[in-house]
Enzyme design. Structure first.
Site, PDB file in Angstrom:
ATOM      1  N   LYS A 148       0.833  -1.185   0.000  1.00 37.95           N
ATOM      2  CA  LYS A 148       0.000   0.000   0.000  1.00 37.95           C
ATOM      3  C   LYS A 148       0.874   1.245   0.000  1.00 37.95           C
ATOM      4  O   LYS A 148       2.057   1.112   0.336  1.00 37.95           O
ATOM      5  CB  LYS A 148      -0.954  -0.020   1.186  1.00 37.95           C
ATOM      6  CG  LYS A 148      -0.266   0.182   2.525  1.00 37.95           C
ATOM      7  CD  LYS A 148      -1.255   0.337   3.623  1.00 37.95           C
ATOM      8  CE  LYS A 148      -1.768   1.746   3.727  1.00 37.95           C
ATOM      9  NZ  LYS A 148      -1.247   2.480   4.891  1.00 37.95           N
ATOM     10  N   HIS A 178      -1.363  -5.306   5.436  1.00 38.32           N
ATOM     11  CA  HIS A 178      -0.692  -6.136   6.436  1.00 38.32           C
ATOM     12  C   HIS A 178      -1.598  -6.473   7.622  1.00 38.32           C
ATOM     13  O   HIS A 178      -1.335  -7.408   8.358  1.00 38.32           O
ATOM     14  CB  HIS A 178       0.639  -5.520   6.889  1.00 38.32           C
ATOM     15  CG  HIS A 178       0.514  -4.398   7.869  1.00 38.32           C
ATOM     16  ND1 HIS A 178       0.181  -3.129   7.495  1.00 38.32           N
ATOM     17  CD2 HIS A 178       0.678  -4.361   9.206  1.00 38.32           C
ATOM     18  CE1 HIS A 178       0.145  -2.361   8.574  1.00 38.32           C
ATOM     19  NE2 HIS A 178       0.446  -3.082   9.638  1.00 38.32           N
ATOM     20  N   LYS A 182      -2.287 -10.270  10.410  1.00 39.54           N
ATOM     21  CA  LYS A 182      -2.181 -10.327  11.878  1.00 39.54           C
ATOM     22  C   LYS A 182      -2.941 -11.548  12.403  1.00 39.54           C
ATOM     23  O   LYS A 182      -4.036 -11.859  11.934  1.00 39.54           O
ATOM     24  CB  LYS A 182      -2.741  -9.041  12.504  1.00 39.54           C
ATOM     25  CG  LYS A 182      -1.849  -7.821  12.231  1.00 39.54           C
ATOM     26  CD  LYS A 182      -2.377  -6.596  12.951  1.00 39.54           C
ATOM     27  CE  LYS A 182      -1.636  -5.344  12.516  1.00 39.54           C
ATOM     28  NZ  LYS A 182      -0.422  -5.072  13.268  1.00 39.54           N
ATOM     29  N   GLU A 216      -2.993   4.729  17.678  1.00 38.93           N
ATOM     30  CA  GLU A 216      -1.529   4.659  17.714  1.00 38.93           C
ATOM     31  C   GLU A 216      -1.005   5.736  18.645  1.00 38.93           C
ATOM     32  O   GLU A 216      -1.566   6.833  18.706  1.00 38.93           O
ATOM     33  CB  GLU A 216      -0.956   4.882  16.315  1.00 38.93           C
ATOM     34  CG  GLU A 216      -1.348   3.808  15.334  1.00 38.93           C
ATOM     35  CD  GLU A 216      -0.646   4.015  14.007  1.00 38.93           C
ATOM     36  OE1 GLU A 216       0.451   3.486  13.842  1.00 38.93           O
ATOM     37  OE2 GLU A 216      -1.191   4.732  13.155  1.00 38.93           O
ATOM     38  N   ASP A 235      -4.924   6.646   4.754  1.00 37.53           N
ATOM     39  CA  ASP A 235      -3.830   5.815   5.268  1.00 37.53           C
ATOM     40  C   ASP A 235      -4.345   4.593   6.036  1.00 37.53           C
ATOM     41  O   ASP A 235      -3.734   3.530   5.983  1.00 37.53           O
ATOM     42  CB  ASP A 235      -2.952   6.677   6.197  1.00 37.53           C
ATOM     43  CG  ASP A 235      -1.724   5.928   6.695  1.00 37.53           C
ATOM     44  OD1 ASP A 235      -1.018   5.337   5.863  1.00 37.53           O
ATOM     45  OD2 ASP A 235      -1.471   5.930   7.923  1.00 37.53           O
ATOM     46  N   HIS A 240      -7.135  -0.672   6.198  1.00 36.96           N
ATOM     47  CA  HIS A 240      -7.130  -1.540   7.385  1.00 36.96           C
ATOM     48  C   HIS A 240      -8.490  -1.593   8.101  1.00 36.96           C
ATOM     49  O   HIS A 240      -8.981  -2.664   8.444  1.00 36.96           O
ATOM     50  CB  HIS A 240      -6.073  -1.069   8.385  1.00 36.96           C
ATOM     51  CG  HIS A 240      -4.692  -0.935   7.815  1.00 36.96           C
ATOM     52  ND1 HIS A 240      -4.182  -1.793   6.873  1.00 36.96           N
ATOM     53  CD2 HIS A 240      -3.700  -0.035   8.068  1.00 36.96           C
ATOM     54  CE1 HIS A 240      -2.937  -1.436   6.572  1.00 36.96           C
ATOM     55  NE2 HIS A 240      -2.627  -0.365   7.270  1.00 36.96           N
TER      56      HIS A 240
HETATM   57  C1  BG6 Z   1       0.377   1.471   8.015  1.00 30.97           C
HETATM   58  C2  BG6 Z   1       0.147   2.961   8.021  1.00 30.97           C
HETATM   59  O1  BG6 Z   1      -0.308   0.883   6.944  1.00 30.97           O
HETATM   60  O2  BG6 Z   1      -0.079   0.921   9.231  1.00 30.97           O
HETATM   61  C3  BG6 Z   1       0.851   3.598   9.191  1.00 30.97           C
HETATM   62  O3  BG6 Z   1       0.614   3.521   6.811  1.00 30.97           O
HETATM   63  C4  BG6 Z   1       0.473   2.913  10.479  1.00 30.97           C
HETATM   64  O4  BG6 Z   1       0.571   4.990   9.268  1.00 30.97           O
HETATM   65  C5  BG6 Z   1       0.613   1.405  10.372  1.00 30.97           C
HETATM   66  O5  BG6 Z   1       1.325   3.405  11.509  1.00 30.97           O
HETATM   67  C6  BG6 Z   1       0.049   0.709  11.595  1.00 30.97           C
HETATM   68  O6  BG6 Z   1       0.361  -0.651  11.553  1.00 30.97           O
HETATM   69  P1  BG6 Z   1       0.482  -1.521  12.888  1.00 30.97           P
HETATM   70  O7  BG6 Z   1       0.736  -2.903  12.390  1.00 30.97           O
HETATM   71  O8  BG6 Z   1       1.632  -0.948  13.669  1.00 30.97           O
HETATM   72  O9  BG6 Z   1      -0.819  -1.374  13.611  1.00 30.97           O
END
Ligand code: BG6
Length: 483
Positions: A148, A178, A182, A216, A235, A240
């Site tokens: 992405k 991704h 998980k 986050e 994003d 996600h």
């Molecule tokens: C990414 C985003 O796809 O996912 C980021 O571009 C984000 O901004 C990240 O921080 C979060 O992934 P995870 O696995 O840390 O929750």
């Protein structure tokens, strides 16, 4: 717990952008872990490419340093690392010029699984795909993996799909989200479809609403340039959070095959209703204490990009009409927490006194950290003093329940191995990505047309006040971040 690692077929995995952040931080460590558990056959090869002129020996040093930086020392063995590095080669390739392509072709072996991982800027996807095809490096069975962001809107995503599909068939294209790699995200499917307990309750008759939070604590961390053009909606939500919503809301597929699962997800996305401006709360973190503001981090003092978004989403189908899904994600929030909270309707008739303050049953599926499941249940407050009710959590942490061996694989470990296995279940299909953009684009346009600025919030908070109001207005409240 017994480890049942099944080795994959021998492969040539070509990584474009191998000196970049994602390759060093995620992809190469993931491959090292898979090597350590014995999943990688002896003749598997990882052929790394980037523009820089480096020898293989010099590049192996880059990988060693990356592992030392990004993998904690107790997670690998130095001897394993040395063995792993023997499988890593390097060839300098200019993605937009002719240099290096024939050298790369010379590395590829016939009769092996062949995969090209494009860990590069999306602006290079089309050109690399074309050069792979025209140079005869791509065989009818080879796979191409793209990261992405897949497009910035529907038009750009569509153009990217067309460009990839002019050289590769859909069954060869692996679009990564991704989150789908998980552990607990897959567990969501297992929970729903391998247990009989949930399904009869999994609808608007019994579920009041669903909350999906991906909070986050970090900020934009040096990615300000990219992020400022995207914001939380592009994003995180378009990909996600929509994926999490799909897995929560989809109908049971008739079988667990890549297309059966993805067909059901597409149906959910296509059923998403448009979201009105009053159902959206956008925020941007301001400076506080030692923490600079979003605009400082993005390097754009006038930025109106959201670093936080919450919204109320309705799914227009028989199962979910009348049960809103509240989505929320943001940077620099109180804690790093991803969870899905399924809040059940209250009992239709309460026979006990003083039950007014109770919130009712809720199933909390924690994706990270401390993956697990909690069921909020009402019980009698023990002891004398009249019959009082209280709420407790039936709590299951996967790490506690399954023991130390349950080290959650990083999403990339599973996803890279699925590419080699040729399993597309956890990858987004082209129509799925486009459907998600077709839903997201008008929402973005809604606030752009209204010239609505994001509301400020403090770093370390739960986001702007408007996000709380989004729930309060409906007589509901968010589960506290980090509760
Ligand atoms: C990414 C985003 O796809 O996912 C980021 O571009 C984000 O901004 C990240 O921080 C979060 O992934 P995870 O696995 O840390 O929750």
């Amino acid at each position: 717990m017994v480890s049942r690692v099944i080795p994959v077929d021998p492969f040539d995995l070509v990584i474009f952008g191998a000196t970049g952040d994602l390759a060093r931080r995620k992809i190469l460590p993931a491959l090292l872990h898979r090597f350590q558990v014995g999943q990688m056959p002896d003749d598997a090869r990882i052929i790394c490419t980037a523009r820089t002129n480096l020898t293989t020996i010099a590049f192996r040093k880059v990988v060693r340093e990356a592992i030392e930086e990004f993998v904690s020392p107790e997670m690998y063995d130095k001897v394993d690392l040395t063995e792993f590095l023997k499988r890593v080669d390097y060839v300098a390739v200019n993605a937009t010029g002719d240099e290096g392509w024939s050298d790369l072709a010379g590395f590829l072996r016939d009769g092996f699984v062949r995969a090209f991982y494009l860990s590069v800027s999306p602006s290079l996807f089309a050109e690399i795909a074309s050069r792979l095809h025209k140079g005869g490096l791509a065989t009818p069975d080879s796979r191409i993996v793209v990261e992405k962001p897949f497009g910035h809107d529907l038009d750009s995503a569509h153009a990217l799909n067309e460009a990839l599909r002019s050289h590769f068939e859909e069954h060869q294209i692996y679009r990564i989200d991704h989150y789908l790699g998980k552990e607990t995200v897959q567990n969501l499917m297992v929970m729903r479809f391998a247990n009989s307990l949930y399904e009869p309750l999994w609808n608007s008759t019994h579920i009041d609403h669903v909350q999906i939070t991906v909070a986050e604590s970090i900020g934009v961390e040096g990615r300000g340039g990219y992020y400022d053009q995207s914001g939380a909606m592009r994003d995180m939500v378009q990909n996600h959070l929509v994926q999490l919503l799909c897995l929560t809301a989809m109908e049971p597929p008739s079988r667990f095959t890549p297309n059966a699962v993805r067909d059901e997800k597409v149906k959910v996305i296509e059923a998403l209703e448009p979201v009105a401006l009053e159902d959206i709360a956008r925020g941007q973190y301001r400076a506080a204490g030692d923490v600079g503001s979003y605009t400082d981090h993005a390097g754009n003092p006038d930025s109106q990009t959201e670093s936080f978004i919450a919204m109320k989403v309705e799914i227009g189908n028989w199962r979910w009409a009348g049960t809103p899904f509240y989505l929320r994600t943001g940077k620099r929030l109180r804690e790093r927490v991803s969870e899905i909270v399924v809040v059940f309707r209250k009992p239709p008739h309460m026979i006990f006194p003083n039950a007014g303050g109770l919130r009712g049953n809720a199933l909390v599926i924690r994706l990270q950290p401390d993956e697990g499941i909690t069921l909020r249940t009402t019980i009698k407050d023990p002891g004398p003093g009249g019959l009082r009710l209280t709420e407790v959590a039936l709590d299951m942490s996967f790490a506690e329940a399954l023991g130390e061996d349950s080290r959650a694989q990083d999403a990339y470990e599973r996803l890279v191995m699925d590419v080699i296995r040729g399993d597309q279940t956890l990858f987004m299909r082209g129509d799925e990505v486009e459907a998600a953009w077709a839903w997201a684009d008008p929402i973005i346009k809604t606030w752009e047309d209204a010239h609505q600025d994001p509301s400020p919030y403090d770093p370390g908070s739960s986001g702007p006040e408007d996000a709380l109001m989004l729930m309060h207005r409906d007589g509901r409240r968010w589960r506290q971040i980090g509760a």
